[in-house]
Design a protein around this motif. Sequence first.
Motif, PDB file in Angstrom:
ATOM      1  N   GLY A  34       9.939  42.380  42.009  1.00  0.00           N
ATOM      2  CA  GLY A  34       9.299  41.185  42.565  1.00  0.00           C
ATOM      3  C   GLY A  34      10.201  39.924  42.980  1.00  0.00           C
ATOM      4  N   LEU A  35      11.186  40.031  42.080  1.00  0.00           N
ATOM      5  CA  LEU A  35      12.419  38.960  42.139  1.00  0.00           C
ATOM      6  C   LEU A  35      12.984  39.224  43.436  1.00  0.00           C
ATOM      7  N   GLY A  36      13.652  40.607  43.442  1.00  0.00           N
ATOM      8  CA  GLY A  36      14.487  40.980  44.466  1.00  0.00           C
ATOM      9  C   GLY A  36      13.591  40.845  45.969  1.00  0.00           C
ATOM     10  N   LEU A  37      12.397  41.174  46.004  1.00  0.00           N
ATOM     11  CA  LEU A  37      11.697  41.047  47.177  1.00  0.00           C
ATOM     12  C   LEU A  37      11.802  39.546  47.477  1.00  0.00           C
ATOM     13  N   SER A  38      11.361  38.823  46.558  1.00  0.00           N
ATOM     14  CA  SER A  38      11.083  37.516  46.972  1.00  0.00           C
ATOM     15  C   SER A  38      12.441  36.810  47.505  1.00  0.00           C
ATOM     16  N   ILE A  39      13.725  37.078  47.147  1.00  0.00           N
ATOM     17  CA  ILE A  39      14.813  36.633  47.315  1.00  0.00           C
ATOM     18  C   ILE A  39      15.032  37.251  48.645  1.00  0.00           C
ATOM     19  N   ILE A  40      14.811  38.494  49.060  1.00  0.00           N
ATOM     20  CA  ILE A  40      15.141  39.257  50.353  1.00  0.00           C
ATOM     21  C   ILE A  40      14.101  38.506  51.117  1.00  0.00           C
ATOM     22  N   GLY A  41      12.960  38.297  50.868  1.00  0.00           N
ATOM     23  CA  GLY A  41      11.910  37.748  51.919  1.00  0.00           C
ATOM     24  C   GLY A  41      12.423  36.154  52.126  1.00  0.00           C
ATOM     25  N   HIS A  42      12.835  35.586  51.223  1.00  0.00           N
ATOM     26  CA  HIS A  42      13.444  34.190  51.438  1.00  0.00           C
ATOM     27  C   HIS A  42      14.439  33.879  52.320  1.00  0.00           C
ATOM     28  N   TYR A  43      15.491  34.885  52.323  1.00  0.00           N
ATOM     29  CA  TYR A  43      16.757  34.880  53.130  1.00  0.00           C
ATOM     30  C   TYR A  43      16.368  35.454  54.527  1.00  0.00           C
ATOM     31  N   THR A  44      15.474  36.323  54.703  1.00  0.00           N
ATOM     32  CA  THR A  44      15.312  37.049  55.620  1.00  0.00           C
ATOM     33  C   THR A  44      14.096  36.838  56.571  1.00  0.00           C
ATOM     34  N   TRP A  45      13.080  35.932  55.987  1.00  0.00           N
ATOM     35  CA  TRP A  45      11.793  35.766  56.898  1.00  0.00           C
ATOM     36  C   TRP A  45      11.416  34.296  56.775  1.00  0.00           C
ATOM     37  N   PRO A  46      11.400  33.722  57.976  1.00  0.00           N
ATOM     38  CA  PRO A  46      11.373  32.182  57.983  1.00  0.00           C
ATOM     39  C   PRO A  46       9.805  31.555  57.398  1.00  0.00           C
ATOM     40  N   PHE A  47       9.034  32.437  57.661  1.00  0.00           N
ATOM     41  CA  PHE A  47       7.572  32.075  57.236  1.00  0.00           C
ATOM     42  C   PHE A  47       7.628  32.118  55.638  1.00  0.00           C
ATOM     43  N   PHE A  48       8.413  33.175  55.107  1.00  0.00           N
ATOM     44  CA  PHE A  48       8.269  33.437  53.651  1.00  0.00           C
ATOM     45  C   PHE A  48       9.138  32.077  53.046  1.00  0.00           C
ATOM     46  N   ARG A  49      10.205  31.537  53.686  1.00  0.00           N
ATOM     47  CA  ARG A  49      11.225  30.619  53.311  1.00  0.00           C
ATOM     48  C   ARG A  49      10.327  29.295  53.206  1.00  0.00           C
ATOM     49  N   ARG A  50       9.340  29.180  54.032  1.00  0.00           N
ATOM     50  CA  ARG A  50       8.549  27.811  53.854  1.00  0.00           C
ATOM     51  C   ARG A  50       7.534  27.784  52.966  1.00  0.00           C
ATOM     52  N   GLN A  51       7.245  28.894  52.421  1.00  0.00           N
ATOM     53  CA  GLN A  51       6.514  28.867  51.260  1.00  0.00           C
ATOM     54  C   GLN A  51       6.819  28.102  50.170  1.00  0.00           C
ATOM     55  N   THR A  52       5.794  27.692  49.273  1.00  0.00           N
ATOM     56  CA  THR A  52       6.209  26.910  48.079  1.00  0.00           C
ATOM     57  C   THR A  52       6.740  27.803  47.200  1.00  0.00           C
ATOM     58  N   PHE A  53       7.616  27.108  45.995  1.00  0.00           N
ATOM     59  CA  PHE A  53       8.102  27.726  45.151  1.00  0.00           C
ATOM     60  C   PHE A  53       7.161  28.242  44.145  1.00  0.00           C
ATOM     61  N   GLN A  54       5.848  27.537  44.158  1.00  0.00           N
ATOM     62  CA  GLN A  54       4.970  27.930  43.088  1.00  0.00           C
ATOM     63  C   GLN A  54       4.363  29.517  43.704  1.00  0.00           C
ATOM     64  N   PHE A  55       3.917  29.611  44.824  1.00  0.00           N
ATOM     65  CA  PHE A  55       3.606  30.542  45.696  1.00  0.00           C
ATOM     66  C   PHE A  55       4.526  31.818  45.376  1.00  0.00           C
ATOM     67  N   LYS A  56       5.908  31.569  45.567  1.00  0.00           N
ATOM     68  CA  LYS A  56       6.770  32.587  45.205  1.00  0.00           C
ATOM     69  C   LYS A  56       6.912  33.216  43.886  1.00  0.00           C
ATOM     70  N   GLY A  57       6.605  32.266  43.076  1.00  0.00           N
ATOM     71  CA  GLY A  57       6.514  32.480  41.518  1.00  0.00           C
ATOM     72  C   GLY A  57       5.252  33.357  41.314  1.00  0.00           C
ATOM     73  N   PHE A  58       4.244  32.787  41.919  1.00  0.00           N
ATOM     74  CA  PHE A  58       2.945  33.624  41.665  1.00  0.00           C
ATOM     75  C   PHE A  58       3.041  34.910  42.207  1.00  0.00           C
ATOM     76  N   LEU A  59       3.836  35.302  43.117  1.00  0.00           N
ATOM     77  CA  LEU A  59       3.980  36.648  43.675  1.00  0.00           C
ATOM     78  C   LEU A  59       4.817  37.561  42.625  1.00  0.00           C
ATOM     79  N   VAL A  60       6.079  36.702  41.915  1.00  0.00           N
ATOM     80  CA  VAL A  60       6.855  37.575  41.208  1.00  0.00           C
ATOM     81  C   VAL A  60       5.987  37.829  39.941  1.00  0.00           C
ATOM     82  N   CYS A  61       5.289  36.867  39.366  1.00  0.00           N
ATOM     83  CA  CYS A  61       4.410  37.224  38.371  1.00  0.00           C
ATOM     84  C   CYS A  61       3.530  38.286  38.344  1.00  0.00           C
ATOM     85  N   THR A  62       2.872  38.186  39.761  1.00  0.00           N
ATOM     86  CA  THR A  62       1.949  39.422  40.177  1.00  0.00           C
ATOM     87  C   THR A  62       2.549  40.599  39.957  1.00  0.00           C
TER      88      THR A  62
END
Length: 119
Positions: A34-62
Amino acid sequence: MTAPRIRQRQDVEEAYTVQTRSAIEGALHGGSIGLGLSIIGHYTWPFFRRQTFQFKGFLVCTCTVFGLVIGAEQALQQYEALRRFEEDQVRKEARLYLNQRGIIPTETAIAAWRAENRK
């Protein structure tokens, strides 16, 4: 306490240990994915980069919880299958022995055979 109860308690403790260890490994595996996909998504996908830190943390926790649950369940199912196989082998051996002696292999006879063989 009787021998079957002691054996049952030991099986429960061993199953709990196996499940706990596998749950931790599954959580680490799922969390790292989850962390790896979140990092990859943050650096490669502008839509994902605009998401909040809490949402990204929620995805990693999921992903972490998913890995924990799946890892624990798979380990417990494998452990139960192994115990079932071992128990079937012991019962098969007991039935064969009792049949050779001309004794009907009832639960009581199998339990007596098992107690006799453990000593």
